[in-house]
Write an enzyme that holds these catalytic residues in place. Sequence first.
Site: not given
Ligand SMILES: CC(C)[C@H](C(=O)O)[C@@H](O)C(=O)O
Ligand SMILES: CC(C)[C@H](C(=O)O)[C@@H](O)C(=O)O
Lengths: 321, 321
Positions: B119, B218, B222, B194, B162
């Site tokens: 950001y 973010d 969500d 992830d 991550k």
């Molecule tokens: C509108 C956007 C820039 C904002 C963000 O990414 O922070 C929104 O998704 C939020 O989470 O408030």
């Molecule tokens: C282990 C890691 C680096 C890998 C990635 O982030 O791609 C895993 O999460 C995947 O999605 O295969």
Amino acid sequence: MTETVAVIEGDGVGREVVPVAVDVLDAVGEFSFVHAEAGDAVAERTGDPLPSATYETVADADATLFGAAGETAADVILPLREAVGSFVNVRPARAYPGVDALRPETDVVFLRENTEGVYSGHEDRLSDDLSTLTRVTTTSASERLAEFAVEFAPEGFHIAHKANVMRETDGRFRDAVQRVADAHDVATEEVLMDAFATRLPLDPASFDVVVCPNLAGDVLSDLAAGLVGGLGLLPSANIGPENALFEPVHGTAPDIAGEGIANPAATVLSAAMLLEHLGYDEDGTRVREAVESVLADGPRTPDLGGDASTGGVGDAILGRL
Amino acid sequence: MTETVAVIEGDGVGREVVPVAVDVLDAVGEFSFVHAEAGDAVAERTGDPLPSATYETVADADATLFGAAGETAADVILPLREAVGSFVNVRPARAYPGVDALRPETDVVFLRENTEGVYSGHEDRLSDDLSTLTRVTTTSASERLAEFAVEFAPEGFHIAHKANVMRETDGRFRDAVQRVADAHDVATEEVLMDAFATRLPLDPASFDVVVCPNLAGDVLSDLAAGLVGGLGLLPSANIGPENALFEPVHGTAPDIAGEGIANPAATVLSAAMLLEHLGYDEDGTRVREAVESVLADGPRTPDLGGDASTGGVGDAILGRL
Ligand SMILES: CC(C)[C@H](C(=O)O)[C@@H](O)C(=O)O
Ligand SMILES: CC(C)[C@H](C(=O)O)[C@@H](O)C(=O)O
């Protein structure tokens, strides 16, 4: 011609599930298997989680089947994706009849950009307080992914991104993908990656194929995994121009590794993707249907509420081919 | 002392839900309201989605209540977060009794780093093919967030990141947060972002407070919104050292804007956070309980399956204070 398939079991449950998938490949086709090592175990022994011999084996093979690596996962899988020049990571996430899923309607394929974004990994420590990471986006990589996407999903796809914040980079990605899609008369719809994370659980049926930058594809496909019941069933393909690498989305599962109860489904489904990629579409379908049939009413490993072993499920799959 | 509350309705349903929340604040306290403009409408009129007068009003106010902005959202909300020097975005996601939720057990508060990561927005177009974005991570911002987290969650929290890929930057973030937590004897548990996306739908009860870098916060918050039934109920707080800005997580909802049927709950819950932030804890609780009571058995807007209007729900909330 007999294709060469490199086989890397890796660590943890990788050692248990990969042999099952190799048996399946062996049962349906004629491949020359080349075994290679990667992961924590070889790192402990040699100091190197990815011996150059393994890298070469993968780069030379027609296709690779990879299990999982432990702590060294990133040191193994990221270079191996590079070894096959993989420009797209294909991650289908669907629920299977008979398997408990939070959202059984989920049936989404993620086409994840597989070479750049935060993964190209230029990080700098600029001061005691400050580090930076340079996230890279090229039109060429985005277009290459898009060329794949228009073939894969001629009926159209979503593009998930965060171009409202990453205007120049994700903007470039989105514009390039849209341009290629437009040129092929393939419909696209944009969705912000945060909005996608809200909408997928609420309405999974509204998504079919989703094209994303690298990290977005990582996180959003793992979210889809949670909706179909976990990582145990998700295969994936890392496709390059000449060859490709196939791997289950799950990791080494240290909590159950060594017990012989890991679910081999994701790895066998990855082998099905391997067969299709090599042009053996019918064999791929046979394998997938055998897995589906076992998932529906065959023996089950404990992750799916059963008490079968990895080998028991493997035998059932082989028996239904 | 009468605190000053800046009020920005913004666009779309912001214009409908913010007045309800202002009525609620007016009913429980004595505030001096200062109205200001931001968003698409003022951009259309003046060319600027965030007039400097609005920025100053927000920077000077004790607290701000913000509705939503349309296409210009990023141009409005990111500078406004800066105007209050907001170092943390607090995003509680919980299911409410009586409201359909995919995962009613969800009750997670995200503490999102609110100043840096992708950001801070240093993007460069380096060639016709290549753009970069410099993602920034500082120990100082990470520690500041962590100081807030240890007060907010003395019983411990998760850190989602991550760092297996973004080793230097997310590694710095994780290490700084852990160091502060350790110094306060607050327990932390790491989770890869992830893996978090897979686990939250499968087992929401295993998470309570989650500290994350900016974009992770973010997307993951969500996702939680999707598990509790959508964005219509989620409030948020952007906390700075001197003042703060409160906003519903939802956007302008163009599909229903102008119809007077938007759900005011998220904005009224944001007003409850505002009250608590200013030290009016009892009033904050009263407002929250009134909203909960209406959600449980009061009139409902169409997003929750009812046919009440925004004003009807607002009156019900006021009536139960
Ligand atoms: C509108 C956007 C820039 C904002 C963000 O990414 O922070 C929104 O998704 C939020 O989470 O408030
Ligand atoms: C282990 C890691 C680096 C890998 C990635 O982030 O791609 C895993 O999460 C995947 O999605 O295969």
